[in-house]
Design a protein around this motif. Structure first.
Motif, PDB file in Angstrom:
ATOM      1  N   ARG A  38      43.551  48.035  41.161  1.00  0.00           N
ATOM      2  CA  ARG A  38      44.990  48.137  40.922  1.00  0.00           C
ATOM      3  C   ARG A  38      45.478  47.001  40.035  1.00  0.00           C
ATOM      4  O   ARG A  38      46.264  47.218  39.112  1.00  0.00           O
ATOM      5  N   LEU A  39      44.992  45.785  40.279  1.00  0.00           N
ATOM      6  CA  LEU A  39      45.409  44.651  39.454  1.00  0.00           C
ATOM      7  C   LEU A  39      44.985  44.813  37.997  1.00  0.00           C
ATOM      8  O   LEU A  39      45.733  44.471  37.087  1.00  0.00           O
ATOM      9  N   LEU A  40      43.794  45.328  37.770  1.00  0.00           N
ATOM     10  CA  LEU A  40      43.252  45.403  36.410  1.00  0.00           C
ATOM     11  C   LEU A  40      43.547  46.716  35.702  1.00  0.00           C
ATOM     12  O   LEU A  40      43.524  46.759  34.473  1.00  0.00           O
ATOM     13  N   SER A  78      35.054  45.101  35.092  1.00  0.00           N
ATOM     14  CA  SER A  78      34.405  44.227  34.116  1.00  0.00           C
ATOM     15  C   SER A  78      35.143  44.186  32.781  1.00  0.00           C
ATOM     16  O   SER A  78      34.649  43.609  31.819  1.00  0.00           O
ATOM     17  N   LEU A  79      36.314  44.803  32.742  1.00  0.00           N
ATOM     18  CA  LEU A  79      37.204  44.753  31.568  1.00  0.00           C
ATOM     19  C   LEU A  79      36.572  45.352  30.314  1.00  0.00           C
ATOM     20  O   LEU A  79      36.865  44.932  29.202  1.00  0.00           O
ATOM     21  N   GLU A  80      35.712  46.346  30.487  1.00  0.00           N
ATOM     22  CA  GLU A  80      35.034  46.949  29.338  1.00  0.00           C
ATOM     23  C   GLU A  80      35.992  47.670  28.394  1.00  0.00           C
ATOM     24  O   GLU A  80      35.724  47.765  27.213  1.00  0.00           O
ATOM     25  N   PRO A  88      45.959  51.758  29.338  1.00  0.00           N
ATOM     26  CA  PRO A  88      46.949  50.793  29.836  1.00  0.00           C
ATOM     27  C   PRO A  88      46.368  49.499  30.387  1.00  0.00           C
ATOM     28  O   PRO A  88      47.097  48.650  30.861  1.00  0.00           O
ATOM     29  N   TYR A  89      45.048  49.314  30.311  1.00  0.00           N
ATOM     30  CA  TYR A  89      44.429  48.181  30.979  1.00  0.00           C
ATOM     31  C   TYR A  89      44.877  46.827  30.451  1.00  0.00           C
ATOM     32  O   TYR A  89      44.995  45.878  31.208  1.00  0.00           O
ATOM     33  N   MET A  90      45.121  46.716  29.150  1.00  0.00           N
ATOM     34  CA  MET A  90      45.461  45.430  28.574  1.00  0.00           C
ATOM     35  C   MET A  90      46.733  44.862  29.198  1.00  0.00           C
ATOM     36  O   MET A  90      46.814  43.678  29.488  1.00  0.00           O
ATOM     37  N   HIS A  92      47.895  45.297  32.220  1.00  0.00           N
ATOM     38  CA  HIS A  92      47.639  44.818  33.580  1.00  0.00           C
ATOM     39  C   HIS A  92      46.840  43.522  33.546  1.00  0.00           C
ATOM     40  O   HIS A  92      47.147  42.573  34.267  1.00  0.00           O
ATOM     41  N   PHE A  93      45.821  43.486  32.733  1.00  0.00           N
ATOM     42  CA  PHE A  93      44.960  42.317  32.622  1.00  0.00           C
ATOM     43  C   PHE A  93      45.759  41.095  32.162  1.00  0.00           C
ATOM     44  O   PHE A  93      45.579  39.999  32.675  1.00  0.00           O
ATOM     45  N   ALA A  94      46.662  41.302  31.218  1.00  0.00           N
ATOM     46  CA  ALA A  94      47.428  40.198  30.650  1.00  0.00           C
ATOM     47  C   ALA A  94      48.367  39.550  31.661  1.00  0.00           C
ATOM     48  O   ALA A  94      48.770  38.402  31.483  1.00  0.00           O
ATOM     49  N   CYS A  95      48.705  40.253  32.727  1.00  0.00           N
ATOM     50  CA  CYS A  95      49.623  39.724  33.742  1.00  0.00           C
ATOM     51  C   CYS A  95      48.950  38.788  34.740  1.00  0.00           C
ATOM     52  O   CYS A  95      49.619  38.157  35.545  1.00  0.00           O
ATOM     53  N   ILE A  96      47.631  38.695  34.703  1.00  0.00           N
ATOM     54  CA  ILE A  96      46.914  37.876  35.675  1.00  0.00           C
ATOM     55  C   ILE A  96      46.684  36.485  35.101  1.00  0.00           C
ATOM     56  O   ILE A  96      46.161  36.327  34.003  1.00  0.00           O
ATOM     57  N   ASP A  97      47.086  35.477  35.854  1.00  0.00           N
ATOM     58  CA  ASP A  97      46.856  34.088  35.470  1.00  0.00           C
ATOM     59  C   ASP A  97      45.359  33.797  35.600  1.00  0.00           C
ATOM     60  O   ASP A  97      44.771  34.014  36.662  1.00  0.00           O
TER      61      ASP A  97
END
Length: 130
Positions: A38-40, A78-80, A88-90, A92-97
């Protein structure tokens, strides 16, 4: 081992130890997989985890369909696909410190899932190590 959807994996619930490493891994870490997905990848990725758990619970083994879904979950963790502008993954990923402790937990889940699936880094999409 009979796997039930997420409510069966609640903390404190005694689980029978599976002889299948994949089922044992998913059984013991299903909540972590769900939250990491969910986070990623947002709720769409979390629903993928839910569907995979449902399939594992119904079939009681790792079918080709379940394995494909697990590899899709691994790709999210693994952010492939993080650089694909059509997905939409970018966002979500960008919101994580990067210093958030959850990053280390996601890395451990990713390594563990990769390990039980028998894949090396970058070897999802049905490419197995000989």
């Amino acid at each position: 081992m009979k796997i039930f959807p997420e409510h069966a994996f609640a903390d404190g619930t005694a689980q029978e130890i599976s002889t299948c490493p994949i089922l044992a891994f998913v059984s013991s870490r299903c909540q972590g997989l769900w939250h990491a997905a969910r986070l990623l990848g947002g709720y769409e990725s979390a629903r993928l985890v839910d569907r995979c758990i449902d399939i594992l619970a119904h079939d009681e083994c790792v079918t080709p369909r379940a394995r494909m879904m697990l590899e899709q979950i691994l790709a999210v963790l693994s952010l492939e696909k993080v650089d694909d502008p059509n997905l939409p993954y970018m966002g979500h990923f960008a919101c994580i410190d990067p210093l958030d402790p959850v990053v280390e937990e996601i890395c451990l889940l990713t390594d563990g899932l990769r390990g039980v699936l028998g894949l090396n880094v970058g070897e999802t999409d049905n490419k197995r190590v000989a």
